[in-house]
Every structure is written in structure tokens, then in C-alpha cells.
Enzyme design. Sequence first.
Site, mmCIF file in Angstrom:
data_model
loop_
_atom_site.group_PDB
_atom_site.id
_atom_site.type_symbol
_atom_site.label_atom_id
_atom_site.label_comp_id
_atom_site.label_asym_id
_atom_site.label_seq_id
_atom_site.Cartn_x
_atom_site.Cartn_y
_atom_site.Cartn_z
ATOM 1 C CG ASP A 108 18.364 5.004 23.973
ATOM 2 O OD1 ASP A 108 19.392 5.612 24.338
ATOM 3 O OD2 ASP A 108 17.574 4.456 24.777
ATOM 4 C CG ASP A 129 21.066 2.517 24.799
ATOM 5 O OD1 ASP A 129 21.387 3.722 24.865
ATOM 6 O OD2 ASP A 129 19.955 2.103 25.179
ATOM 7 C CB SER A 155 21.131 4.069 28.636
ATOM 8 O OG SER A 155 20.831 5.134 27.775
ATOM 9 C CG ASP A 176 22.848 6.857 24.700
ATOM 10 O OD1 ASP A 176 22.616 6.450 23.545
ATOM 11 O OD2 ASP A 176 22.072 6.659 25.656
#
Length: 447
Positions: free
Chosen positions: A246, A244, A103, A242
Site C-alpha cells: 500500500d 503489503d 505493512s 512495502d
Amino acid sequence: MSRKLFGTDGVRGRANTYPMTAEMALRLGAAAGRFFRRDGGSAHRVVIGKDTRLSGYMLENALTAGLTSTGMNVLLLGPVPTPAVGFLTRSMRADLGVMISASHNPHQDNGIKFFGPDGFKLSDEAEAEIEAILADDIAPAQPQNIGRAKRIEDGRGRYQEFVKTTFPAGLRLDGLKVVIDCANGAAYKAAPEVLWELGAEVIPVGVAPNGTNINENCGSTHTQTAAEAVVAHGAHVGIALDGDADRVMILDQHGRTADGDQIMALLAARWAEEGRLRGGTLVATVMSNLGLERFLHGRGLRLERTAVGDRYVVEAMRRGGFNLGGEQSGHIVMTDYATTGDGLVAGLQFLAEMARTERPASELLHTFETVPQLLQNVRYEAGKQPLSDASVKARIAEAEARMTGRGRVLIRKSGTEPLIRVMAECEDEALLRAEVEGIVAAVEAAV
């Protein structure tokens, strides 16, 4: 059944160090494969996505070996956002989805997240069962039943087409100049292409991943880069994702950042006006600002708080039948559209509001007055339990007593890093700073 390997968002750690080693990824893949093949049968399928970290190659290959060894057929998506894995797991009728990502963490870290066949992250109970299988001998498939692996070339394209369906059909982004910061991460191709296809003039930032620059001085955890681009290009708005994708932070035309609380407040108010906010409730975590709660109550709406972690937000939403939730950190979950936080979809919802109202981002992003909030982190060595120290407990109790009726104190361990997070809110900023610094000093002394 307790979990030791899994944290609040899958398994996470420093790459090539336990538990983020190739050996552990292979065993974890095998354990997950065995868990999903408990009923026997054939044609079991798993999709695997990843972000742009260098260690993703290693973990992808190891997971594939483990999964195929137990008879799972693996479909490799390559670099795609985490929400794309949730969407494609369900769309491609897979038994399991896997996202390889840490992440917002730096490139040295990585993680493994699992999604069930419904596209939602696995429950604590399912993760505990996988851990139990992992701790025992894992029975491999017979030679004739070993799984196959296949690369899916159009996974990202499928996700992009889905994302565009979440944007109102009667609107376009013509005339809007948008900075999109992809954090050199998983959405570095998808996000700019979607915005361009919807008509925006796109200024891409953080779209040159090299395996080691994910989240580095860019993205939702370092919005200064996007802010500078917004001002330099005279953009109407900035969207910072960010690693990834999400999470999202949105910046106004002056480069000022709004967090997830302001975005959720705007969407909740709008959806309530349209009769779309199920149960008149927004679900958020204990970290969300007290000002958000007051804003909602003033409109006859309710805030339901959960533990930190978007998975706990989603669980509460599913239990209560609610359709909007998220975190101050920028996870915005809209179950009408997605099974997990989706920074790009959330960004599009904000852009739709800009297009619909023709109001500047600065107006839309200042929905409520925040209560002063201060958060400080204290790093500690693995194995230590600073919150169990008597002096730390006493100092926290003192702070809570002083804050009674004036604000609140929240102390917790991070679920993804060895950090103690010390947070407080209070309109008396001198008291706020004194109490946070006092607790931080006590924790530092204990570690």
C-alpha cells in the site's frame, strides 16, 4: 467510546505476544463477526487476505475460527496486497474484509486491519464498538449456524485485472525497463505480472518470500537494493513497494529516490491541468514537506493536512469530496480507483506519465524544491509517557519559539510502534539540526 487495542492502522504488535496471539486473534475475529451480525440474518461474508509473514498462517486460522464461530462465512484470499482486500471486499459483496499484515514492519511483527462493506477501513467508532464486544462474553452462533470457510483461488488475478484498468487504455509500457521491488511481500507475484502484461521489460527484486525476509533490506523502507538494481540493469525507473504494497517509493534512472510528496505533487499538477483534481485540493498529513505546500499554492491549489495515518487522509478526502491524497511515506490514495493507498496503482500512474510525456523519471520526480527536513525517532518502554515530562514540554516550546517564521516543529507518538517521532523543517539547516537534537536529548533523558 475510546479505543485501546486499535492503533492508527488496526491492531499491531509482535507475533505471539499480546495482542498478536492466536487466542486474541480468535476473540477479535469473533467480536468482529458479532459486530457485523448484529442484525441477525444469514449469508454474512468476510474476505481475509495476508502478506507473506510466517505468523500469517497462525493468525489466519485463528481469525477464521473466531469469525465462523459467530456465523460468518470466510473467503480466504491468501497473499494479496492490502488494497486488494479493500477492492475484493466490495467486489465480492462481503460484509467485512480483513488484512493480516504489519505493512513495512519487520517479519517479527504482524497486524490485523478491518475493512467495511464499502471497501474503506473501519472508522474509529466501529473499532471502539468491536473492542467493547471483545471485552464482554461473545455469544457464539447456534451449531446449525456456524460459518463455512472457502479458499478463493483467483483473488489475486481479479485484483490484477482491476489494476490494469487504472492504466490509460491508449498507452503501453513497451520500451521501458522497470525494476520492481516487492519487499518479499504481498505483491511479489501481482506487481511483476501486471507490469509485464502492460509491456514493460521487468526486473523483479524482492520476489522470493520465505516467511521471515519481508521488508528485509528491500522495499520502500530500504530503497538501496532497488537503486542498485536500477543502475546495474540500466533501467529507466524503479518502483519499490512495502510488505503489503500500500506504499510506494519511485526511483529515477540514476537510482535516486523520490518520496510520496514528489509523487503527489506530480499527480496533483497533472490532474489539475486535466480538470480532474476535485476541489483543487490535495490531502496530506502533517508530515508532508513545506515545499509541497508552497508548490501547490503557487499553482492556485490547496493542501489540506491531517493527522498521520492513511485512514485519516481517506476520511478527510471523503468528507471534502476530494480524490487525491496520501503521505510522504508513500501511501498514495486515489479514490477514483481505490479505497486505500495502492502502491502498484500509484506506480502505474507515474509510468503512464513517463509514457505520455516521454520524459525521463529524473525530470518527473523533481517537481518541487524540498525544505530541509529532519526526522529522528526515540524508542521508549511501554507504559511511559515521555511527552508529558515537564522538561520535554519546555524544550519543545523553546524550539517552536526559535522556529517561528522560519520553519516548523512536529512531535508525535507513532501509532504503530513505541516511538516518539521528532521532526522539524527549516531552511537554516544548522538551526534545524540543533533543535531536533535538543528535543531528542530531552526525550531520551525522560525515558
